[in-house]
Design an enzyme around this catalytic site. Structure first.
Site, mmCIF file in Angstrom:
data_model
loop_
_atom_site.group_PDB
_atom_site.id
_atom_site.type_symbol
_atom_site.label_atom_id
_atom_site.label_comp_id
_atom_site.label_asym_id
_atom_site.label_seq_id
_atom_site.Cartn_x
_atom_site.Cartn_y
_atom_site.Cartn_z
ATOM 1 N N GLU A 337 0.802 -1.191 0.134
ATOM 2 C CA GLU A 337 0.126 -0.032 0.053
ATOM 3 C C GLU A 337 0.728 1.200 0.028
ATOM 4 O O GLU A 337 1.729 1.453 0.936
ATOM 5 C CB GLU A 337 -0.879 0.049 1.196
ATOM 6 N N CYS A 338 0.754 2.138 -1.215
ATOM 7 C CA CYS A 338 1.306 3.326 -0.965
ATOM 8 C C CYS A 338 2.878 3.054 -0.880
ATOM 9 O O CYS A 338 3.581 3.165 -1.887
ATOM 10 C CB CYS A 338 0.743 4.187 0.053
ATOM 11 N N ALA A 339 3.232 3.621 -0.004
ATOM 12 C CA ALA A 339 4.841 3.358 0.366
ATOM 13 C C ALA A 339 5.409 1.936 -0.133
ATOM 14 O O ALA A 339 6.253 1.844 -1.028
ATOM 15 C CB ALA A 339 5.444 3.417 1.735
ATOM 16 N N LEU A 341 4.091 0.193 -2.592
ATOM 17 C CA LEU A 341 4.034 0.294 -4.038
ATOM 18 C C LEU A 341 5.276 0.988 -4.564
ATOM 19 O O LEU A 341 6.015 0.550 -5.491
ATOM 20 C CB LEU A 341 2.900 1.289 -4.506
ATOM 21 N N SER A 426 -1.215 -0.842 -4.627
ATOM 22 C CA SER A 426 -1.696 0.372 -5.063
ATOM 23 C C SER A 426 -1.698 1.635 -4.193
ATOM 24 O O SER A 426 -1.025 1.322 -3.024
ATOM 25 C CB SER A 426 -3.163 0.213 -5.612
#
EC number: 6.3.5.9
Length: 810
Positions: A337-339, A341, A426
């Protein structure tokens, strides 16, 4: 019915001091002997980190968008199990929620759902009687919200405070405390908000101070009465064991490797609880330092954080990146998630990452902040096609492309992320307590996955010094690269003897060793050398002391270090408790600085000129243009002596908000003497002088400074600069003739891309060069080569040719 004393700490708007008051209140109540549970309205990860330090319990989130209105009270009871009191910190302004929803997911919404009284925090630094009007409006806007009292924050004079209290008496709202202004208790921020507690050295002590201040200035008894007035709750506590089931009744608990450490601080406590309830063993690893995934890994969870701040350090840990790539290729279920990704991308701001996803990531100018519903684009590790979840995005980076052939989510008309049978990545953060089927599917896949075995590392090249792994890259120095029998191309000290006049000055300085040193003659010599006033000059014990003084000068909100460059300023700032923002100069641009890359809110910018290790000489106009109101620009001119005519030096310019740091150690072959100085803005220099330890500059350093800044030194300094330029031309010509990529240099060294393994291979052939992968923004393909006389440089080329390092660089 469950009795739970509780209160919400809210404010009319963001920036009023909710986090300071809420966290301080948690700490104060804990110090007073109460078991306190900390909660945060909204999706934010950072504030719960501070809450956890204050309470000694996991920080929890209460967000009806992420988990649904029906779960909010059960999750509050779960998080507060065994606590005497729950303190809930609000988000934004009291009534501010998702746009277009009439305040859905606002602090008021959560206070209404949980039937919790509100304590209103008002920053009164620029208010008087208007504070009463604001409080009354907040209290009467929604009849379903009970504002039970007010805390005045950032209060100034007693007279003005009395005026404010008088206005509140007319509203009937009690004043529960008055917090005075105290800059020591400010919390540092960066591009996404506050700096996480796990990244901030001294966080525990800061929270202790907050607790002491709150206990001193707030009426804890009155606040406890407010909390105890909250009605009983008619609900059952949320239980992760009821949301998922353990896949296997055997004793085997498959390991889920969960990223942690300073770069990965964002995850909800319930995620780990759900996985544990599903029979997994969650083991935290630190991507900054751990050489491999935890033993027996069968699943990987990479949550959020700030990898962009630590991109160079993450890139330097190639062993872990290789192991991660091997694990995902072998089918290990992986959620990012986020980081996460960004960590799986090919690169982040030019620094090489895991290369698992066919995307590159970079900082962008616009913040993405949204609170969407997302639809699963395909069947994947976590989802079934068409399934809808709620989540949030909060980032200032972009990936290109934004989605793979099998996107993870559709958000409106946009496809985002990457998904497959064993990978889901994502920007979207999803709270698994609100969508427990995701945790169940991940646990199912983990049980079915093979156990990851760490691949054996290739045989190490036998070298004596330095070790392949550097304990602290920011404090790595070229001295440790040298050794007996090695040609020294690692240390940037001028290859020649010291002048007779300098040797004489150093010997004579020892006659004064019985007295405390007096640095004033050195100050006068430096002032004369650069045409400055005495108040604009400060002798220091080398550049290292200068950087330490600058780091300790004030509580920098957002210090920036331009990299690649000498790492001592970065290390000094971190040692002083600051979180450093890195701005990278990139090889494809010749390591030139893009001034637009420096954040507008940076209050300290440190840059080398010419820069170590790139040798780039930045234009003086560019450096002048970095100045802003409230910002200090520090230019490290440690190698300006080596530039013929000192072209581009700012040491003589009187510019507000700018100081120049100089070092005499390398040009005059006296690194053991530690002689340097600061020149610049007289106000800044005076403040730095006030922080300098008395007699920190030794008698030999004072003598060396006087000698090397005198008129006697001028012709010798000019000759050395010209000599270094000739030697550098010879080195660069040899590199160019061999087709080796290098950065054209204005310094007594050249940064060259020799290829991975070159550093160790040259040592095998008797040549020490400076490894460059300890400089943020560079990898192990680069080395820094000190400028040496042509005869010695030919020996370097012989070793280079013999090592067969002329293949295309990697």
């Amino acid at each position: 019915m469950v009795a739970l004393p509780r209160l919400v700490v809210a404010a009319p708007s963001t920036g009023q001091g909710k986090t300071t008051i809420a966290t301080g209140l948690m700490a104060a109540l804990r110090i007073a002997g109460h078991e306190v549970s900390g909660h945060k309205v909204g999706p934010d990860y950072i504030d719960p980190g501070y809450h956890a330090l204050a309470t000694g319990r996991p920080g929890r989130n209460l967000d009806p968008h992420l988990v649904g209105e029906e779960r909010l009270v059960p999750m509050l009871l779960h998080g507060a199990s065994g606590a005497d009191i729950a303190v809930i910190e609000g988000v934004m302004g009291l009534y501010d929620g998702r746009l277009g929803t009439d305040g859905f997911a606002s602090t008021a919404h959560v206070a209404t759902l949980t039937r919790t009284p509100v304590v209103l925090v008002i920053d009164v630094a620029k208010l008087s009687r208007s504070a009463g009007a604001i409080a009354l409006g907040m209290a009467t806007f929604d009849a379903g919200v009970r504002v039970a009292g007010v805390v005045l924050n950032q209060a100034g004079s007693d007279r003005n405070t009395a005026e404010i209290i008088g206005s509140l008496e007319q509203t009937g709202l009690p004043v529960l405390g008055v917090m005075p202004r105290d800059v020591r208790l400010s919390t540092p921020s960066r591009h996404l908000g506050l700096v996480p507690a796990a990244e901030r050295d001294g966080s525990i002590r800061m929270i202790e101070q907050l607790g002491e201040q709150v206990a001193r200035h707030l009426d804890l008894d009155a606040i406890l009465e407010v909390a105890r007035s909250a009605p009983h709750l008619d609900a059952e506590s949320w239980s992760p064991a009821r949301e998922v089931m353990s896949v296997d009744a055997s004793d085997h608990r498959p390991v889920v490797a969960m990223a942690g450490g300073r770069a990965f601080t964002f995850r909800y406590a319930e995620t780990e609880e759900l996985l544990t309830a599903a029979g997994c063993e969650v083991v935290t690893f630190d991507p900054l330092v751990d050489p491999a995934l935890p033993a027996g890994t069968q699943g990987i969870y990479l949550g959020g954080g700030f990898p962009e701040v630590y991109a160079a350090e993450l890139a330097a840990n190639r062993g872990l990146l290789d192991d991660l790539r091997s694990a995902v290729a072998a089918g290990i279920p992986t959620v990012a998630e986020c980081a996460g990704l960004l960590y799986l991308a090919e690169s982040l701001d030019g620094a090489p990452m895991a290369g698992i996803l066919p995307a590159t990531a970079a900082m962008a100018g616009r913040l993405v902040l949204r609170y969407p519903a997302a639809v699963a684009a395909t069947d994947s590790l976590l989802t079934k096609a068409g399934e809808e979840v709620t989540g949030h995005e909060f980032h200032r980076t972009r990936t290109s492309p934004a989605a793979g052939e099998s996107a993870a989510w559709a958000i409106g008309d946009e496809s985002v992320g990457y998904a497959s049978g064993n990978l889901h990545a994502s920007y979207l953060h999803v709270h698994w307590a609100g969508h427990p089927q995701l945790a169940q599917r991940f646990a199912d896949a983990v049980y079915a996955a093979p156990m990851h075995v760490v691949s054996p590392a290739p045989p190490a090249v036998p070298v004596t010094r330095p070790r392949d792994r550097v304990a602290d890259p920011l404090r790595h120095h070229g001295d440790v690269e040298t050794g007996e029998g090695l040609l020294d191309f690692a240390v940037n000290v001028y290859d020649g003897g010291r002048p007779a006049w300098l040797e004489r000055a150093l010997r004579e300085s020892l006659t004064a060793a019985a007295a405390y040193p007096d640095a004033e003659p050195a100050r006068a010599a430096i002032a004369q050398r650069h045409g400055r006033e005495l108040e604009e000059v400060l002798p220091t014990a080398g550049a290292a002391e200068a950087f330490t003084l600058i780091a300790q000068l004030r509580p920098w909100r957002r210090p920036v270090v331009v990299h690649p460059q000498f790492t001592e300023p970065h290390a000094a700032l971190e040692q002083a408790g600051h979180t450093v923002t890195t701005v990278l100069c990139r090889p494809e641009n010749g390591f030139a600085l893009d001034p637009d890359a420096v954040p507008d809110d940076a209050d300290l910018v440190v840059i080398g000129n010419p820069t170590n290790p790139t040798g780039v000489l930045h234009p003086a106009d560019l450096l002048r243009g970095l100045r802003r109101r409230g910002r200090l620009v520090v230019v490290d001119e440690a190698f300006m002596d080596a530039v013929p005519g000192e072209t581009g030096s700012l040491a003589r310019e009187r510019l507000k908000g700018l100081v120049v740091v100089r070092s005499l150690t390398k040009h005059w072959s006296i690194p053991g003497i530690r002689a340097g100085y600061i020149v610049g803005d007289r106000t800044q220099v005076r403040w730095l002088a006030d922080r300098q330890t008395p007699w920190s500059v030794s008698a030999p350093a004072i003598a060396a400074t006087i000698a090397c800044t005198s008129r006697t030194a001028t012709p010798e300094a000019r000759d050395r600069a010209a000599t270094l330029a000739r030697w550098r031309d010879f080195l660069e010509g040899g590199l160019r003739g061999r087709g080796i990529d290098y950065a054209p240099s204005a310094a007594p060294f050249v940064l060259a891309r020799l290829g991975r393994g070159a550093h160790a291979a040259l040592r095998e052939r008797g040549v020490a060069v400076r490894r460059a992968d300890t400089f943020p923004g560079l990898d192990s393909a680069w080395v820094r080569i000190a400028v040496r006389p042509p005869g010695m440089t030919n020996q370097f080329f012989t070793a280079l040719d013999a090592a067969r390092l002329l293949q295309p660089t990697s």
